[in-house]
Design an enzyme around this catalytic site. Structure first.
Site, PDB file in Angstrom:
ATOM      1  N   THR A   1       0.809  -1.216   0.000  1.00 33.77           N
ATOM      2  CA  THR A   1       0.000   0.000   0.000  1.00 33.77           C
ATOM      3  C   THR A   1       0.842   1.265   0.000  1.00 33.77           C
ATOM      4  O   THR A   1       0.513   2.248  -0.669  1.00 33.77           O
ATOM      5  CB  THR A   1      -0.928  -0.002   1.232  1.00 33.77           C
TER       6      THR A   1
ATOM      7  N   ASP B   1       1.870  -7.580  -4.084  1.00 32.35           N
ATOM      8  CA  ASP B   1       1.058  -7.433  -2.889  1.00 32.35           C
ATOM      9  C   ASP B   1       1.644  -8.390  -1.862  1.00 32.35           C
ATOM     10  O   ASP B   1       1.993  -9.514  -2.189  1.00 32.35           O
ATOM     11  CB  ASP B   1      -0.397  -7.801  -3.199  1.00 32.35           C
TER      12      ASP B   1
END
Length: 351
Positions: free
Chosen positions: A18, A61
């Site tokens: 993120t 991710d």
């Protein structure tokens, strides 16, 4: 005269997650090039250290993290170890504690800080926690007066030992906690370090071990678990190690079918480690009758190790000592990198 000659240097390694997302002109979030870190965070221009950056060949991710990526991160640090004073790894939060634990076992005689951080909101969002996390983590990684010779996680305003940390919230900024070991530092108006809690500074040469054996499983107990579920896990083909998440201080069902399933696994050479499901506290084998049978058949007590450290430690030991099950068993219950509350025993120092 170059006024930057005495500046500490930090290598920033971006793995994904993120924190590395910024908004483009349309408002969509996309990864930004880490070589433009000064553009994303202009305040860094005012620091007294130099930042270089790189990233993994494949940005992921953190839910897709594997031991192969741990090796990639460790290899980058090993290759650049002599050229930098500290290392900052930007990482997704979901598996950050696993990566920090894995790196801690891989680096023997680590004498420079390796700090992991990330964020709950992308760096490109107005309320992102990423800016403060990066700025504080960089200051810690580059500190000239305080040397932290271990792998750590900085998040919100605290620095934790990496292999003592666990993610506890999917939505709060204070997303990590270390229940069985105090934080190593706290960032306020100044960064206050608890230097007496640091790992001792090593004297030997850095050694990086990069082997992991994935052939393990985690069995989390719950009331009503059936023999079929337990056997489906312990009878997994080619299984080498099993981590059992038990109740309380290491307790489990005392029914004969459960103990027999574990004993059969042990007889096939599978190493079984008992860790508690509780966030705080430790496994204490034989404290209750509900753990006596497991102790009797040879299940290893994991003390106060986290599940993240237990999984990575098991993989690490199986990968590096594949032909010596006794050595693996001995080291699973010993403190190697500060992951369990136990005085470091001299004979295990070389591992």
């Amino acid at each position: 005269m170059n006024i930057y000659n005495n500046r500490n240097k930090v290598l920033l390694i971006y793995t994904g997650g993120t924190i590395g997302m910024v908004q483009d002109e349309s408002g969509a979030l996309q990864p930004f090039a880490m070589e433009r870190i000064y553009d994303a965070l202009p305040l860094l221009q005012r620091t007294n250290y130099t930042i270089d950056s790189c990233q993994l060949d494949k940005i992921i991710d953190s839910s897709n993290m594997t031991p192969e990526f741990w090796v990639d991160i460790a290899s980058i640090i090993e290759k650049n170890y002599d050229d930098y004073d500290g290392f900052l790894v930007l990482h997704g939060t979901d598996t950050m504690a696993y990566t920090a634990s894995a790196l801690s076992f891989m680096f023997k005689n680590l004498s420079k800080p390796i700090v992991l951080t990330g964020s709950q909101l992308p760096l490109g969002m107005l309320r992102s926690d990423g800016r403060e996390n990066i700025i504080c983590a960089l200051e810690i990684a580059s500190a000239q007066q305080v040397l932290i010779p271990e792998v750590t996680i900085f998040f919100e305003n605290k620095l934790y030992r990496g292999n003592r940390s666990t993610k506890v919230s999917a939505e709060n900024f204070n997303a990590f906690e270390s229940y069985n070991y105090p934080s190593l530092a706290k960032a306020g108006i100044k960064i206050s370090y608890r230097t007496h809690l640091f790992q001792p500074k090593p004297t030997g040469k850095l050694v990086v071990r990069k082997k992991f054996d994935r052939r393990i499983a985690v069995l989390k107990l719950f009331p009503g678990i059936t023999p079929a579920v337990v056997r489906a896990i312990v009878e997994t083909p080619d299984l080498q190690g099993l981590v059992i998440e038990t109740f309380g201080s290491g307790n489990a069902p005392t029914e004969s079918w459960f103990i027999e399933a574990l004993e059969e696994a042990l007889n096939r050479g599978i190493i079984v480690l008992n860790v508690t499901q509780c966030k705080a506290g430790a496994v204490q084998m034989r404290q209750y009758q509900a753990s006596c049978d497991m102790d009797r058949i040879g299940v290893i007590g994991g003390s106060d190790i986290t599940i993240e450290a237990a999984v990575t430690k098991m993989m690490y030991l199986l990968g590096n000592f594949p032909d010596d099950k006794k050595k693996i068993r001995d080291r699973l219950c010993k403190n190697l990198r500060g992951e369990i509350t136990q005085e470091i025993v001299e004979e295990y120092d070389e591992f």
